[in-house]
Structure formats: structure tokens, C-alpha cells
Write a protein that holds these residues in place. Structure first.
Motif, mmCIF file in Angstrom:
data_model
loop_
_atom_site.group_PDB
_atom_site.id
_atom_site.type_symbol
_atom_site.label_atom_id
_atom_site.label_comp_id
_atom_site.label_asym_id
_atom_site.label_seq_id
_atom_site.Cartn_x
_atom_site.Cartn_y
_atom_site.Cartn_z
ATOM 1 N N ALA A 1 34.761 17.516 49.012
ATOM 2 C CA ALA A 1 36.070 17.412 49.671
ATOM 3 C C ALA A 1 36.451 15.956 49.882
ATOM 4 O O ALA A 1 37.586 15.548 49.601
ATOM 5 C CB ALA A 1 36.035 18.163 50.999
ATOM 6 N N LEU A 2 35.520 15.134 50.366
ATOM 7 C CA LEU A 2 35.799 13.720 50.621
ATOM 8 C C LEU A 2 36.125 12.969 49.340
ATOM 9 O O LEU A 2 37.055 12.153 49.289
ATOM 10 C CB LEU A 2 34.606 13.075 51.329
ATOM 11 N N THR B 1 38.763 38.333 47.938
ATOM 12 C CA THR B 1 39.606 37.523 48.815
ATOM 13 C C THR B 1 39.469 36.029 48.535
ATOM 14 O O THR B 1 40.454 35.289 48.615
ATOM 15 C CB THR B 1 39.260 37.804 50.285
ATOM 16 N N GLY B 2 38.251 35.581 48.233
ATOM 17 C CA GLY B 2 38.012 34.150 48.060
ATOM 18 C C GLY B 2 38.862 33.492 46.988
ATOM 19 O O GLY B 2 39.517 32.473 47.254
ATOM 20 N N PRO B 3 38.897 34.041 45.768
ATOM 21 C CA PRO B 3 39.730 33.410 44.734
ATOM 22 C C PRO B 3 41.217 33.392 45.088
ATOM 23 O O PRO B 3 41.904 32.415 44.800
ATOM 24 C CB PRO B 3 39.456 34.273 43.500
ATOM 25 N N ALA B 4 41.691 34.477 45.713
ATOM 26 C CA ALA B 4 43.103 34.492 46.103
ATOM 27 C C ALA B 4 43.376 33.446 47.169
ATOM 28 O O ALA B 4 44.356 32.688 47.095
ATOM 29 C CB ALA B 4 43.486 35.884 46.612
ATOM 30 N N VAL B 5 42.480 33.379 48.181
ATOM 31 C CA VAL B 5 42.635 32.355 49.221
ATOM 32 C C VAL B 5 42.549 30.966 48.599
ATOM 33 O O VAL B 5 43.340 30.071 48.922
ATOM 34 C CB VAL B 5 41.558 32.537 50.307
ATOM 35 N N GLY B 6 41.591 30.809 47.682
ATOM 36 C CA GLY B 6 41.460 29.522 47.017
ATOM 37 C C GLY B 6 42.681 29.162 46.199
ATOM 38 O O GLY B 6 43.169 28.022 46.256
ATOM 39 N N GLY B 7 43.204 30.123 45.438
ATOM 40 C CA GLY B 7 44.376 29.852 44.613
ATOM 41 C C GLY B 7 45.591 29.487 45.436
ATOM 42 O O GLY B 7 46.305 28.518 45.130
ATOM 43 N N PHE B 8 45.846 30.242 46.500
ATOM 44 C CA PHE B 8 47.009 29.944 47.339
ATOM 45 C C PHE B 8 46.813 28.651 48.128
ATOM 46 O O PHE B 8 47.765 27.909 48.366
ATOM 47 C CB PHE B 8 47.289 31.111 48.285
ATOM 48 N N THR B 9 45.570 28.375 48.529
ATOM 49 C CA THR B 9 45.299 27.118 49.233
ATOM 50 C C THR B 9 45.566 25.929 48.324
ATOM 51 O O THR B 9 46.146 24.917 48.747
ATOM 52 C CB THR B 9 43.849 27.083 49.734
ATOM 53 N N GLU C 1 41.671 19.834 47.333
ATOM 54 C CA GLU C 1 40.721 19.323 48.320
ATOM 55 C C GLU C 1 40.662 20.215 49.554
ATOM 56 O O GLU C 1 39.610 20.376 50.185
ATOM 57 C CB GLU C 1 41.075 17.883 48.710
ATOM 58 N N ALA C 2 41.786 20.850 49.908
ATOM 59 C CA ALA C 2 41.803 21.754 51.067
ATOM 60 C C ALA C 2 40.924 22.973 50.814
ATOM 61 O O ALA C 2 40.310 23.511 51.744
ATOM 62 C CB ALA C 2 43.237 22.180 51.382
ATOM 63 N N SER C 3 40.857 23.426 49.564
ATOM 64 C CA SER C 3 39.992 24.569 49.253
ATOM 65 C C SER C 3 38.524 24.228 49.482
ATOM 66 O O SER C 3 37.737 25.070 49.920
ATOM 67 C CB SER C 3 40.225 25.029 47.806
ATOM 68 N N PHE C 4 38.137 22.992 49.200
ATOM 69 C CA PHE C 4 36.754 22.579 49.419
ATOM 70 C C PHE C 4 36.421 22.521 50.911
ATOM 71 O O PHE C 4 35.308 22.871 51.320
ATOM 72 C CB PHE C 4 36.493 21.228 48.755
#
Length: 529
Positions: A96-97, A157-165, A172-175
Motif C-alpha cells: 500500500a505504501l 465479495t472480495g473481488p467485487a469490493v476490490g473492483g469497486f474500491t 492503493e486503497a484496495s491494499f
């Protein structure tokens, strides 16, 4: 009110807490994987580099599964899990950093993805070996299926949350979101007060423990069959993991939100399959279920490759998820049930080493093939070859053979060690040679030799390094069974490694002995290194 089917293990509090925390951690893992795969399409948009994201996350399991399993058998599994989860959280913060600062390149992304994979390599065998501690045996298969449901709820749920994030706030927000999920699991593990089993013998050292795990797997037909059929299934289905990001972006012409939704469709199919698995398991054997799920996976690959439209691709991902959870749960249940407690993490580690190796190799190779012949042709070829391979490996049975009733026979029992040699017996002793003498009637010779074939596998599973059966040249009714173990401590471990089926094999062998009492058993200590 009793819980239905695959939900029954949730009535056990510790299992329930770790399952919920695992759902958060696995969701974070899928958010991170989604972010890494999508970021790579910007850093290095080639099929090989994108497929290497998946390969780099799976390769550590191939490399580290056996030592991780040995460590989980030797050390406290709770502490092992906490350390591994903290490592993954640190890797998540690092990626993320670096992404925030704009300093992350394609190879750096692969390296950190490999680091997160190293954490999962330590977690998988330890958690799989922990499951039988958290639920009674009658709930074990349902617990394995429920773990699969949880993993695939995260996949839904994870990929959808990741994709929309990614679409809303950047990759970087997904990380950052993934790292939060890792810390949730750390908290649950800290709250778990595990009762560490008492040890009457010192713990094994790492290399001997790894070697014992290998010997156990080699001598276990059921575990070998599970590994073979897992490799056959996961190698061809790896084409989805290696090619899906480019299938969505290039062939379907869609964005990151659609990529997340495709993985969500797969997760939804997997969740549905997990809930139906207890019903399906009552209608067919595990081997038959794996074969049927393999055919369903091949049909799903065909849908993905043959039609360049989001609807058949979405249907293909639903079917693929259903097949994935069904096959993986049935195969892991077969591996779990073939592994006793003393070696379970190592055996599961070797099983996971094999199928994650097949996934890593398949993901990379299908990615290369997609670059050479095209994404669609690679998926169709994977479907055809996967079907042929499923037919070829079907004869390898996942169900243990029905054990025959053991006769009431006196088992061989060696004399106690002499007092003057007590100081030589321990971990530092030389190898121990064990010998059992049998006198067998000529009419029983063929049946006796068949049972001794089972004895060989049993001795190797329980720790023997060398096993031999000798026949007296002058008196062919006399046989000597010999085997060696590394030291006296390993010899003492043998008895604790025998299960009911092993003791039944010992009784069948002893029943052929025509002498007075039980067959004679002796032990010898090697005094020369």
C-alpha cells in the motif's frame, strides 16, 4: 433448532469465531489479489506478466508447504498462525505504501505478492490440521465444506469490493482494505486459548519431521490418489486464474468493476455448491463427485473461451465456482481423512504443495499459451485436455478400502531394554533395527506375503527408513521382517503413530504364525555410526 448441512460446525464457538475472522482475512486476500492483478495490467499489460501475479501468489505454497506443515506439527499451531498472519499484514502495508508513493514496479509487485503467498503457505496446513481440533469427527467433512464456503464467500465479495474500491479510490486503497482483514484474523487468533497437547517425547526436528511426512505420503495409497487427482483438476482449471483479467479487459472489453463481478459470479457458484455438497456427498462417492465436478469445470472453460460476451462468461464463472468448491472440498476431505493427527499438517502440506504447484505451473503455462495462440483458444484447449485427463485418472480411488476384520492374535512384543544400555537410548542413539520372526505354513505363504505388503506400507508410514522381508533358505517356512528407524526416540514414536487399521494389519500378520505364542520380536542398537 439444528443447523442444516454444511452450517452444523458453527455450533462450536472456537470454530465459529475463527471461521468469521477467516472470512474477513480471506476477503482481504481476494481484495489484494484483485488489486494486484489489475495493477499489473497497467504496469506490464502482457498475458505472461498478468498470469505471473497468480503464479507468484501460489508458488510459495509449492516451495514452503512441506516445511510449513512440519513446523505446524512440531510447534504450537496457534503461534504459527499468528506469526504468519502478522507477516501478511506487514506485506499488505508495504504494498500500500509503495503504491501510494508511486515507487512500485511490476517486479516489485510480484515480489510482494510472493511474500503474501509465503504467509498463506504457512497458514494453509496449520489451519487445515487445526480443524479436527475444533470440531468432532462427525462434523469434520461439513467443517471442511464450510471452510470452502467461507473462502468462496470471500471470493464472491472480495473481488467485487476490490473492483469497486479500485474504481472509486484507486488500487492503493484496495491494499489498505486487505490489510485490515489480515489484522482481524490476528485478533481472533489472540483470543483463542488453545490447549496444547501434552508431549511424552521431545518434539521432532524440522528435517526429520519433513522426511517423516514424505515417507508417510509415499506409503499412503489414499493420499497419493488425492494428490494425483488434485493435480489433474487444478492444472487445467488454472487457465481461468491465469487468463481471466485479460479475458475481461481485452476479449470482453470491460473494466475493473466487471472483473470483480466475474469473480463474484464464480464465488456465488462456489457458495451454492458448498451448501449443496452435503446432499451431493450422500448420493455418490468422493471419487465420482470429483469426476463430475471436473466435467463441469471443463464445460465452464468452454463457455469462457467460445463466446466473447459477458453473459456466457458470467454463466461459465458460476459453473466454474460450483465445480471448484465441490472438487476441492471432496479432495481435501479425502486427504484429511487419510492423515492421522501426528502427521496431518505435513501430509496436508504435501497435498497443498502438489495442487498449488499444479496451479502455479498451470497459471504460468496457460498464460504463455494465451499469448501464443490467443486467450479463447487456450481456454478451449484447457477444457478439452481437462476432460481427457479426468477420464484417465478416474481409476485412482479416493475412498479407503474396506478393512477386513482382524483375527484375535497375540501381537509381537519385544523384551524391555537391559538396564546397562539405558544410557544409550535417546535421540542421540544410533539407528534401531527391529526384527520379527514368523513361522508360516506353506499353504498360507501367498496370503502371508500379501499381508506383509500391507505391513511394509504401515511400517514406512509410522517411521521406518528401511524395510525388508527375508525367507530362510534352509527352512522356507521361516520369515524375518526387519526395519530400521533413525534412533530410539523415533522407535518410541512408532507405537503412537499406529491407528486401528494398522493394529488390525499387525493382528492379521501375527495370525499366520504357527509357533507357540506371538511371533518373536527383538530390537538391536547400531553401535557404529
Amino acid at each position: 433448532m439444528p443447523l442444516p448441512g454444511a452450517l452444523a460446525p458453527l455450533r462450536h464457538p472456537v470454530f465459529r469465531n475463527l471461521w468469521i475472522a477467516g472470512l474477513a482475512a480471506n476477503t482481504g486476500l481476494w481484495v489484494q489479489n484483485t488489486g494486484a492483478a489489475w495493477l499489473m495490467t497497467s504496469l506490464a499489460p502482457s498475458p505472461v506478466m498478468v498470469s505471473l501475479v497468480q503464479a507468484s501468489s501460489m508458488l510459495p505454497v509449492f516451495l514452503l508447504a512441506l516445511p510449513a506443515g512440519a513446523i505446524a506439527d512440531i510447534l504450537d499451531r496457534r503461534r504459527t498462525l499468528i506469526a504468519a498472519q502478522l507477516w501478511m499484514a506487514c506485506m499488505g502495508l508495504l504494498v500500500a505504501l509503495l503504491t501510494f508513493s508511486g515507487e512500485l514496479g511490476a517486479w516489485g509487485l510480484l515480489a510482494i505478492t510472493f511474500g503474501i503467498g509465503a504467509g498463506t503457505a504457512a497458514i494453509f496446513p496449520a489451519m487445515a490440521a487445526t480443524t479436527p481440533e475444533l470440531v468432532p469427527r462427525e462434523d469434520l467433512v461439513q467443517a471442511i465444506a464450510l471452510n470452502g464456503i467461507g473462502f468462496n464467500l470471500a471470493r464472491a465479495t472480495g473481488p467485487a469490493v476490490g473492483g469497486f474500491t479500485i474504481a472509486l479510490a484507486g488500487v492503493e486503497a484496495s491494499f489498505v482494505l486487505a490489510t485490515i482483514g489480515f489484522f482481524v484474523m490476528v485478533g481472533a487468533l489472540l483470543l483463542w486459548r488453545r490447549e496444547v497437547p501434552a508431549r511424552s517425547l521431545p518434539p521432532e526436528h524440522l528435517w526429520p519431521a519433513m522426511r517423516s511426512g514424505i515417507f508417510f505420503v509415499v506409503a499412503s495409497p489414499g493420499l497419493r490418489a488425492a494428490i494425483l487427482r488434485a493435480c489433474a483438476f487444478f492444472f487445467f482449471t488454472a487457465a481461468v486464474w491465469g487468463l481471466l483479467p485479460l479475458l475481461v479487459r481485452v476479449r470482453l472489453g470491460l473494466g475493473p468493476d466487471a472483473f470483480g463481478l466475474m469473480l463474484t459470479a464464480m464465488g456465488a457458484g462456489a457458495v451454492a455448491g458448498g451448501f449443496l455438497l452435503p446432499t451431493l456427498a450422500g448420493q455418490a462417492t468422493r471419487g465420482t463427485l470429483v469426476f463430475r465436478f471436473s466435467l463441469l469445470a471443463a464445460a465452464s472453460l468452454l463457455l469462457l473461451g467460445a463466446w466473447p460476451h459477458w453473459l456466457p462468461a458470467g454463466l461459465g464463472m458460476v459453473g466454474f465456482g460450483f465445480a471448484w468448491i465441490g472438487a476441492s472440498s471432496a479432495l481435501q476431505a479425502a486427504a484429511q481423512l487419510a492423515s492421522p493427527a501426528w502427521v496431518r499438517a505435513r501430509a496436508i502440506g504435501i497435498y497443498q504443495l502438489s495442487f498449488f504447484g499444479a496451479l502455479a505451473l498451470g497459471s504460468a503455462l496457460w498464460g504463455m499459451l494465451g499469448e501464443w495462440i490467443g486467450i479463447a483458444y487456450a481456454l478451449v484447449l484447457a477444457a478439452i485436455l481437462g476432460t481427457v485427463t479426468a477420464v484417465l485418472v478416474r481409476p485412482w480411488r479416493l475412498e479407503p478400502p474396506r478393512a477386513s476384520e482382524a483375527p484375535a492374535s497375540a501381537l509381537p512384543l519385544p523384551d524391555a531394554p537391559a538396564a546397562e544400555l539405558a544410557g544409550l537410548l535417546g535421540e542421540d542413539s544410533g539407528r534401531v533395527l527391529e526384527v520379527v520372526h514368523y513361522t508360516v505354513a506353506a499353504a498360507d505363504r501367498v496370503r502371508f506375503l500379501a499381508v506383509m505388503g500391507e505391513m511394509r506400507r504401515m511400517r514406512i508410514r509410522s517411521g521406518a527408513r528401511v524395510w525388508r522381508l527375508y525367507e530362510d533358505i534352509a527352512h522356507p517356512e521361516r520369515f524375518a521382517e526387519l526395519w530400521t528407524v533413525e534412533n530410539w526416540t523415533e522407535h518410541l514414536r512408532e507405537a503412537g503413530r499406529l491407528d486401528a487399521a494398522d493394529r488390525a494389519t499387525l493382528a492379521r500378520a501375527a495370525a499366520f504364525h504357527n509357533g507357540d505364542g506371538a511371533p518373536e520380536a527383538t530390537r538391536y542398537l547400531n553401535l557404529q555410526p
